[in-house]
Design an enzyme around this catalytic site. Sequence first.
Site, PDB file in Angstrom:
ATOM      1  N   ALA A  42       0.817  -1.222   0.000  1.00  0.00           N
ATOM      2  CA  ALA A  42       0.000   0.000   0.000  1.00  0.00           C
ATOM      3  C   ALA A  42       0.846   1.266   0.000  1.00  0.00           C
ATOM      4  CB  ALA A  42      -0.925  -0.010   1.205  1.00  0.00           C
ATOM      5  N   GLU A  44       3.334   1.894  -1.692  1.00  0.00           N
ATOM      6  CA  GLU A  44       3.765   2.211  -3.054  1.00  0.00           C
ATOM      7  C   GLU A  44       2.627   2.696  -3.948  1.00  0.00           C
ATOM      8  OE1 GLU A  44       5.083  -0.757  -1.486  1.00  0.00           O
ATOM      9  OE2 GLU A  44       6.685   0.647  -0.976  1.00  0.00           O
ATOM     10  N   VAL A  66      -5.104  -4.052   1.017  1.00  0.00           N
ATOM     11  CA  VAL A  66      -5.582  -4.474   2.339  1.00  0.00           C
ATOM     12  C   VAL A  66      -4.437  -4.369   3.327  1.00  0.00           C
ATOM     13  CG1 VAL A  66      -6.585  -6.339   3.723  1.00  0.00           C
ATOM     14  CG2 VAL A  66      -7.227  -6.086   1.309  1.00  0.00           C
ATOM     15  N   ILE A  68      -3.737  -5.141   7.243  1.00  0.00           N
ATOM     16  CA  ILE A  68      -4.277  -5.785   8.442  1.00  0.00           C
ATOM     17  C   ILE A  68      -3.290  -5.589   9.583  1.00  0.00           C
ATOM     18  CG2 ILE A  68      -5.019  -7.947   9.498  1.00  0.00           C
ATOM     19  CD1 ILE A  68      -5.831  -8.932   6.734  1.00  0.00           C
ATOM     20  N   GLU A  71       1.668  -6.858  14.814  1.00  0.00           N
ATOM     21  CA  GLU A  71       2.118  -6.683  16.198  1.00  0.00           C
ATOM     22  C   GLU A  71       2.738  -5.318  16.463  1.00  0.00           C
ATOM     23  OE1 GLU A  71       3.420 -11.392  16.798  1.00  0.00           O
ATOM     24  OE2 GLU A  71       4.924  -9.777  16.598  1.00  0.00           O
ATOM     25  N   HIS A  74       3.884  -0.591  12.613  1.00  0.00           N
ATOM     26  CA  HIS A  74       3.942  -0.504  11.153  1.00  0.00           C
ATOM     27  C   HIS A  74       2.558  -0.347  10.527  1.00  0.00           C
ATOM     28  CE1 HIS A  74       5.434  -1.996   7.066  1.00  0.00           C
ATOM     29  NE2 HIS A  74       5.942  -0.803   7.289  1.00  0.00           N
ATOM     30  N   ASN A  98     -10.039   5.754  -2.911  1.00  0.00           N
ATOM     31  CA  ASN A  98      -9.197   4.985  -2.003  1.00  0.00           C
ATOM     32  C   ASN A  98      -9.914   3.708  -1.570  1.00  0.00           C
ATOM     33  OD1 ASN A  98      -7.696   3.873   0.055  1.00  0.00           O
ATOM     34  ND2 ASN A  98      -7.228   5.818   1.029  1.00  0.00           N
TER      35      ASN A  98
HETATM   36  N1  LIG Z   1       1.861  -4.982   6.071  1.00  0.00           N
HETATM   37  C1  LIG Z   1       1.286  -4.567   4.887  1.00  0.00           C
HETATM   38  C2  LIG Z   1       2.021  -3.897   3.928  1.00  0.00           C
HETATM   39  N2  LIG Z   1       3.349  -3.624   4.140  1.00  0.00           N
HETATM   40  C3  LIG Z   1       4.265  -3.296   3.066  1.00  0.00           C
HETATM   41  C4  LIG Z   1       4.304  -1.806   2.744  1.00  0.00           C
HETATM   42  O1  LIG Z   1       3.112  -1.395   2.099  1.00  0.00           O
HETATM   43  C5  LIG Z   1       5.475  -1.496   1.811  1.00  0.00           C
HETATM   44  O2  LIG Z   1       5.305  -2.252   0.618  1.00  0.00           O
HETATM   45  C6  LIG Z   1       6.807  -1.831   2.436  1.00  0.00           C
HETATM   46  O3  LIG Z   1       6.914  -1.159   3.680  1.00  0.00           O
HETATM   47  C7  LIG Z   1       7.982  -1.442   1.523  1.00  0.00           C
HETATM   48  O4  LIG Z   1       7.929  -0.079   1.228  1.00  0.00           O
HETATM   49  N3  LIG Z   1       1.436  -3.499   2.772  1.00  0.00           N
HETATM   50  C8  LIG Z   1       0.109  -3.778   2.517  1.00  0.00           C
HETATM   51  O5  LIG Z   1      -0.420  -3.397   1.454  1.00  0.00           O
HETATM   52  N4  LIG Z   1      -0.624  -4.434   3.458  1.00  0.00           N
HETATM   53  C9  LIG Z   1      -0.081  -4.845   4.645  1.00  0.00           C
HETATM   54  O6  LIG Z   1      -0.803  -5.466   5.479  1.00  0.00           O
HETATM   55  C1  LIG Z   2       0.223  -3.724   8.493  1.00  0.00           C
HETATM   56  C2  LIG Z   2       1.536  -4.315   8.689  1.00  0.00           C
HETATM   57  O1  LIG Z   2       2.566  -3.741   8.414  1.00  0.00           O
HETATM   58  C3  LIG Z   2       1.566  -5.628   9.339  1.00  0.00           C
HETATM   59  O2  LIG Z   2       1.053  -6.588   8.447  1.00  0.00           O
HETATM   60  C4  LIG Z   2       2.979  -6.013   9.708  1.00  0.00           C
HETATM   61  O3  LIG Z   2       2.851  -6.875  10.791  1.00  0.00           O
HETATM   62  P1  LIG Z   2       3.780  -6.643  12.075  1.00  0.00           P
HETATM   63  O4  LIG Z   2       3.382  -5.295  12.672  1.00  0.00           O
HETATM   64  O5  LIG Z   2       3.428  -7.795  12.997  1.00  0.00           O
HETATM   65  O6  LIG Z   2       5.212  -6.670  11.602  1.00  0.00           O
END
Ligand SMILES: Nc1c(NC[C@H](O)[C@H](O)[C@H](O)CO)[nH]c(=O)[nH]c1=O
Ligand SMILES: CC(=O)[C@@H](O)COP(=O)(O)O
Length: 140
Positions: A42, A44, A66, A68, A71, A74, A98
């Site tokens: 997301a 990007e 999506v 979610i 822990e 992030h 969005n």
């Molecule tokens: N945890 C989720 C992510 N994480 C990845 C970031 O969006 C990004 O691609 C990364 O930090 C590298 O820049 N992305 C989602 O779309 N959904 C998630 O649950």
């Molecule tokens: C939304 C997120 O970045 C999540 O999926 C990453 O999980 P965590 O916070 O347990 O590293």
Amino acid sequence: MARFLIVEARFYSHLNDMLIEGASAALKAGGHEVETITVPGALEIPAAIAMAAESGRYDGFVGIGVVIRGETYHFEIVAGESARGIMALTMDGIAIGNGILTVENEAQALVRADPAQKNKGGEAAQAALALLQLSGRFAA
Ligand SMILES: Nc1c(NC[C@H](O)[C@H](O)[C@H](O)CO)[nH]c(=O)[nH]c1=O
Ligand SMILES: CC(=O)[C@@H](O)COP(=O)(O)O
């Protein structure tokens, strides 16, 4: 007829498939062309939309993804910054809906991704259409 680009972050494929189904159906119902590209996550999505908008090839955009909660903190970064990036682009006059779900768990995501339930993909497409129509109204 307008040209729309769906920019999807394919983190959860089965959920994205439902969101894209809803968004595509809404756009195609209006006779519009739809193209889809995939980015890693997301965070990007805003940059990909900015790049595509710069090309001048598209009239509107839908961000699909999506996020979610896990822990760590992030979740707040990914959810908040993807939304902020899209909002900044819409404030520049780019028609974007969005459709990035930011939820606590998969059960919440399923209800919102399902076109037969909350249809958040279709809702995002309708928002992009509304902004595009509005831009045309003010341009006249
Ligand atoms: N945890 C989720 C992510 N994480 C990845 C970031 O969006 C990004 O691609 C990364 O930090 C590298 O820049 N992305 C989602 O779309 N959904 C998630 O649950
Ligand atoms: C939304 C997120 O970045 C999540 O999926 C990453 O999980 P965590 O916070 O347990 O590293």
